[in-house]
Design an enzyme around this catalytic site. Structure first.
Site, short mmCIF file in Angstrom:
data_model
loop_
_atom_site.label_atom_id
_atom_site.label_comp_id
_atom_site.label_asym_id
_atom_site.label_seq_id
_atom_site.Cartn_x
_atom_site.Cartn_y
_atom_site.Cartn_z
CG HIS A 20 0.03 3.75 -6.50
ND1 HIS A 20 0.91 4.75 -6.14
CD2 HIS A 20 0.80 2.71 -6.91
CE1 HIS A 20 2.15 4.32 -6.31
NE2 HIS A 20 2.11 3.09 -6.79
CE LYS A 44 11.38 -0.23 -4.12
NZ LYS A 44 10.00 -0.09 -4.63
NE ARG A 93 4.58 1.85 -14.35
CZ ARG A 93 5.02 2.02 -13.12
NH1 ARG A 93 4.26 2.62 -12.25
NH2 ARG A 93 6.21 1.63 -12.74
CB SER A 131 6.18 6.54 -6.62
OG SER A 131 4.91 6.10 -6.23
#
Length: 161
Positions: A20, A44, A93, A131
């Site tokens: 990040h 989440k 990604r 993460s």
């Protein structure tokens, strides 16, 4: 031609990682004002509270004078409107990331037609970091020292015991 004075880099940042930070640092070079928007993300189950995630991000990004960290719980389009931002910056990604981010970008543009999304590719050094993976490694007492800043590593190690 419009010029974006404020851009937003949104995410859950649970926790903020070196990946990040790399993308945010590069984004901060592109815009005079960059808001790192830390999402409440009620769907989440986060390790850290919103306030904790904001504090971890503020410490990690303190070296970037044009970056502001703000927590939010509303729609991104509404947040962008409130902060007069016309650009979102997102890291991608994988093709899976891109498909998901594309849907979000289209929805945000539907809600706020002048809101564009730009995608940045991660560096080769940090492109594998997420993460989720960092938390998994921390839970199993693996070495996360090269994946997150020291203060984040300490917070994670305290959280997982």
């Amino acid at each position: 031609m419009k010029t974006a004075l404020t851009a937003i880099f949104p995410g859950t940042f649970d926790p903020i990682t070196n990946g990040h930070i790399d993308l945010i640092t590069r984004s901060a070079l592109l815009f005079p004002h960059l808001i790192v928007a830390v999402a409440q993300s009620p769907n989440k189950k986060t390790f850290f509270t919103l306030d904790e995630r904001v504090a971890l991000a503020e410490t990690a990004l303190a070296h970037l004078p044009n970056v502001e960290v703000i927590g939010y719980a509303n729609l991104m389009a509404d947040f962008a409107k409130a902060h007069r931002a016309t650009v979102l910056v997102r890291g991608v990604r994988t093709t899976y990331d891109f498909e998901y981010e594309r849907q979000l970008a289209e929805m945000n543009r539907n809600l706020k037609p002048d809101l564009d999304t730009i995608f940045l590719m991660p560096s080769l050094v940090t492109g594998f970091i997420s993460s989720t993976i960092v938390k998994e490694v921390a839970i199993h007492h693996g070495d996360i020292s090269r994946l997150v800043p020291k203060h984040v590593e300490q917070a994670l190690l305290e959280r997982v015991g």
